[in-house]
Motif scaffolding. Structure first.
Motif, PDB file in Angstrom:
ATOM      1  N   SER A 235       0.845  -1.194   0.000  1.00 33.10           N
ATOM      2  CA  SER A 235       0.000   0.000   0.000  1.00 33.10           C
ATOM      3  C   SER A 235       0.875   1.236   0.000  1.00 33.10           C
ATOM      4  CB  SER A 235      -0.899   0.014   1.238  1.00 33.10           C
ATOM      5  OG  SER A 235      -0.113   0.214   2.409  1.00 33.10           O
ATOM      6  N   GLU A 236       0.293   2.365  -0.365  1.00 28.80           N
ATOM      7  CA  GLU A 236       1.071   3.604  -0.369  1.00 28.80           C
ATOM      8  C   GLU A 236       1.652   3.903   1.005  1.00 28.80           C
ATOM      9  OE1 GLU A 236      -2.256   4.353  -3.454  1.00 28.80           O
ATOM     10  OE2 GLU A 236      -2.090   3.451  -1.477  1.00 28.80           O
ATOM     11  N   HIS A 237       0.876   3.659   2.057  1.00 32.68           N
ATOM     12  CA  HIS A 237       1.362   3.901   3.412  1.00 32.68           C
ATOM     13  C   HIS A 237       2.612   3.066   3.697  1.00 32.68           C
ATOM     14  CE1 HIS A 237      -2.750   5.420   3.728  1.00 32.68           C
ATOM     15  NE2 HIS A 237      -2.375   6.088   4.795  1.00 32.68           N
ATOM     16  N   ALA A 238       2.559   1.789   3.329  1.00 35.53           N
ATOM     17  CA  ALA A 238       3.688   0.902   3.586  1.00 35.53           C
ATOM     18  C   ALA A 238       4.893   1.292   2.739  1.00 35.53           C
ATOM     19  CB  ALA A 238       3.290  -0.544   3.307  1.00 35.53           C
ATOM     20  N   LEU A 239       4.661   1.606   1.476  1.00 33.82           N
ATOM     21  CA  LEU A 239       5.764   1.932   0.578  1.00 33.82           C
ATOM     22  C   LEU A 239       6.441   3.245   0.972  1.00 33.82           C
ATOM     23  CD1 LEU A 239       4.172   0.934  -2.843  1.00 33.82           C
ATOM     24  CD2 LEU A 239       6.013  -0.258  -1.646  1.00 33.82           C
ATOM     25  N   ILE A 240       5.645   4.248   1.299  1.00 32.79           N
ATOM     26  CA  ILE A 240       6.228   5.533   1.710  1.00 32.79           C
ATOM     27  C   ILE A 240       6.984   5.366   3.022  1.00 32.79           C
ATOM     28  CG2 ILE A 240       5.692   7.879   2.474  1.00 32.79           C
ATOM     29  CD1 ILE A 240       3.352   7.837   0.455  1.00 32.79           C
ATOM     30  N   GLY A 241       6.391   4.625   3.958  1.00 32.86           N
ATOM     31  CA  GLY A 241       7.050   4.406   5.239  1.00 32.86           C
ATOM     32  C   GLY A 241       8.372   3.673   5.084  1.00 32.86           C
ATOM     33  N   LEU A 242       8.362   2.611   4.279  1.00 33.50           N
ATOM     34  CA  LEU A 242       9.578   1.826   4.063  1.00 33.50           C
ATOM     35  C   LEU A 242      10.630   2.644   3.314  1.00 33.50           C
ATOM     36  CD1 LEU A 242      11.063  -0.874   4.272  1.00 33.50           C
ATOM     37  CD2 LEU A 242       9.933  -1.565   2.141  1.00 33.50           C
ATOM     38  N   GLY A 243      10.175   3.379   2.282  1.00 36.41           N
ATOM     39  CA  GLY A 243      11.113   4.192   1.514  1.00 36.41           C
ATOM     40  C   GLY A 243      11.740   5.289   2.357  1.00 36.41           C
ATOM     41  N   ALA A 244      10.933   5.941   3.182  1.00 38.32           N
ATOM     42  CA  ALA A 244      11.448   7.009   4.032  1.00 38.32           C
ATOM     43  C   ALA A 244      12.438   6.454   5.047  1.00 38.32           C
ATOM     44  CB  ALA A 244      10.300   7.716   4.739  1.00 38.32           C
ATOM     45  N   LYS A 245      12.104   5.321   5.638  1.00 38.50           N
ATOM     46  CA  LYS A 245      12.989   4.701   6.626  1.00 38.50           C
ATOM     47  C   LYS A 245      14.336   4.327   6.004  1.00 38.50           C
ATOM     48  CE  LYS A 245      13.187   0.816   9.871  1.00 38.50           C
ATOM     49  NZ  LYS A 245      12.431  -0.382  10.388  1.00 38.50           N
ATOM     50  N   THR A 246      14.283   3.744   4.801  1.00 39.87           N
ATOM     51  CA  THR A 246      15.513   3.339   4.120  1.00 39.87           C
ATOM     52  C   THR A 246      16.352   4.546   3.733  1.00 39.87           C
ATOM     53  OG1 THR A 246      14.390   1.377   3.246  1.00 39.87           O
ATOM     54  CG2 THR A 246      16.431   2.053   2.147  1.00 39.87           C
ATOM     55  N   LYS A 249      17.856   6.262   6.886  1.00 42.68           N
ATOM     56  CA  LYS A 249      18.938   5.451   7.445  1.00 42.68           C
ATOM     57  C   LYS A 249      20.217   5.614   6.628  1.00 42.68           C
ATOM     58  CE  LYS A 249      20.155   0.804   9.012  1.00 42.68           C
ATOM     59  NZ  LYS A 249      21.524   0.881   8.457  1.00 42.68           N
ATOM     60  N   SER A 250      20.066   5.625   5.291  1.00 37.00           N
ATOM     61  CA  SER A 250      21.232   5.783   4.434  1.00 37.00           C
ATOM     62  C   SER A 250      21.903   7.126   4.659  1.00 37.00           C
ATOM     63  CB  SER A 250      20.839   5.627   2.966  1.00 37.00           C
ATOM     64  OG  SER A 250      20.362   4.344   2.703  1.00 37.00           O
ATOM     65  N   VAL A 251      21.089   8.177   4.787  1.00 34.57           N
ATOM     66  CA  VAL A 251      21.624   9.509   5.020  1.00 34.57           C
ATOM     67  C   VAL A 251      22.340   9.588   6.375  1.00 34.57           C
ATOM     68  CG1 VAL A 251      21.010  11.934   5.420  1.00 34.57           C
ATOM     69  CG2 VAL A 251      20.006  10.678   3.496  1.00 34.57           C
ATOM     70  N   LYS A 252      21.687   9.074   7.413  1.00 35.79           N
ATOM     71  CA  LYS A 252      22.271   9.129   8.759  1.00 35.79           C
ATOM     72  C   LYS A 252      23.539   8.279   8.853  1.00 35.79           C
ATOM     73  CE  LYS A 252      17.927  10.224  11.061  1.00 35.79           C
ATOM     74  NZ  LYS A 252      16.862   9.766  11.997  1.00 35.79           N
ATOM     75  N   ASP A 253      23.522   7.107   8.180  1.00 35.52           N
ATOM     76  CA  ASP A 253      24.724   6.262   8.179  1.00 35.52           C
ATOM     77  C   ASP A 253      25.889   6.994   7.506  1.00 35.52           C
ATOM     78  OD1 ASP A 253      23.380   4.268   9.484  1.00 35.52           O
ATOM     79  OD2 ASP A 253      23.095   3.011   7.708  1.00 35.52           O
ATOM     80  N   SER A 254      25.574   7.713   6.436  1.00 35.15           N
ATOM     81  CA  SER A 254      26.617   8.469   5.721  1.00 35.15           C
ATOM     82  C   SER A 254      27.169   9.587   6.604  1.00 35.15           C
ATOM     83  CB  SER A 254      26.054   9.043   4.433  1.00 35.15           C
ATOM     84  OG  SER A 254      26.997   9.844   3.756  1.00 35.15           O
ATOM     85  N   ILE A 255      26.286  10.289   7.291  1.00 32.37           N
ATOM     86  CA  ILE A 255      26.719  11.387   8.157  1.00 32.37           C
ATOM     87  C   ILE A 255      27.598  10.870   9.299  1.00 32.37           C
ATOM     88  CG2 ILE A 255      25.934  13.149   9.802  1.00 32.37           C
ATOM     89  CD1 ILE A 255      23.459  13.473   7.988  1.00 32.37           C
ATOM     90  N   GLU A 256      27.153   9.768   9.889  1.00 29.35           N
ATOM     91  CA  GLU A 256      27.881   9.212  11.029  1.00 29.35           C
ATOM     92  C   GLU A 256      29.235   8.617  10.644  1.00 29.35           C
ATOM     93  OE1 GLU A 256      25.120   6.487  12.719  1.00 29.35           O
ATOM     94  OE2 GLU A 256      23.802   8.060  13.509  1.00 29.35           O
ATOM     95  N   SER A 257      29.360   8.197   9.397  1.00 29.28           N
ATOM     96  CA  SER A 257      30.627   7.610   8.955  1.00 29.28           C
ATOM     97  C   SER A 257      31.638   8.682   8.573  1.00 29.28           C
ATOM     98  CB  SER A 257      30.389   6.688   7.775  1.00 29.28           C
ATOM     99  OG  SER A 257      29.931   7.408   6.644  1.00 29.28           O
TER     100      SER A 257
END
Length: 257
Positions: A235-246, A249-257
């Motif tokens: 569903s759109e809710h699931a896809l947006i939620g999963l996409g935003a989380k991913t 996480k990628s952005v924060k992992d990059s910042i922290e590294s």
């Protein structure tokens, strides 16, 4: 290839699940990697106008379009087909009488009682002439009866024997509520899995197609091994939620590294 022909070839297909009644959102969804798109009128926000407008971008993406109608709205099954849907999912088909009413709305005479009027469907599909359309429609369109209750389970053989019913769609969340007598909602409830498998087995033995909503992706392999070949998800809710989380996480992992 049509949805029906691909299922007949024993392909495993994934359909996205749209609940946002906006044609632009449906267009974005239809451009993703799903095999098909389902517009949900039962629990989603889709209504007659959004189905009419939302089917267009799905068909433009050369994908099968499905519609889940509200409970008991078999008149909407006919309208969904007239708008261009290839398949309709009817919730809470709990008896042979329900199955007969659903099939009657889905199929032209002599098999059913569907009224003639493919005002949008015919030009959207652009295949043959009206004689071809009438001749082929009953075979091309698919009627999926949802099994979600103990009553539906008890009536399963009769539902499968109903002319014009092309498949069974298992709603595992509602089925878990019925199975547990209202104690829980759990789409992967282990105690019902043997019965979930038997529903697919009985459906395929009857020469019909087995479909299921996959709430938890990790169970997909298991239900496919049971015989389910049309898997609904995303569903759109699931896809947006999963996409935003991913993404975050990628952005924060990059910042922290």
């Amino acid at each position: 290839m049509s949805l029906k022909s691909r299922l007949a070839a024993d392909e495993t297909l994934c359909t996205a699940w749209s609940g946002v009644p906006d044609a632009l959102t449906v267009e974005i969804l239809a451009r993703q990697g799903f095999d098909a798109v389902t517009l949900d009128m039962q629990h989603g926000g889709h209504h007659e106008d959004s189905v009419l407008r939302g089917l267009g971008p799905v068909l433009a993406a050369n994908k099968p379009a499905l519609v889940r109608i509200p409970v008991g709205r078999f008149d909407m099954a006919s309208r969904a087909l007239d708008f261009g849907a290839e398949a309709v999912i009817a919730p809470m088909v709990n008896s042979v009488a329900d199955a007969r009413l659903f099939a009657a709305a889905m199929k032209y005479p002599p098999l059913g009682e569907r009224s003639w009027g493919p005002t949008y469907a015919f030009p959207r599909h652009s295949k043959g002439d009206y004689a071809d359309w009438l001749r082929d429609s009953n075979d091309r369109t698919m009627a999926f009866a949802m099994v979600e209750t103990r009553a539906a389970l008890d009536a399963l053989d009769g539902i499968l024997d109903t002319p014009g019913i092309d498949g069974i769609f298992l709603g595992p969340s509602d089925f878990s509520i019925a199975w547990s007598n209202g104690a829980t909602v759990n789409s992967t409830l282990e105690s019902m899995m043997e019965t979930v498998a038997s529903i697919a087995e009985r459906t395929r033995k009857a020469g019909k197609h087995a479909a299921i909503y996959v709430v938890e992706p990790a169970i997909a392999g298991r239900v496919v091994s049971m015989g389910y070949r049309l898997l609904a998800m995303g569903s759109e809710h699931a896809l947006i939620g999963l996409g935003a989380k991913t993404l975050l996480k990628s952005v924060k992992d990059s910042i922290e590294s």
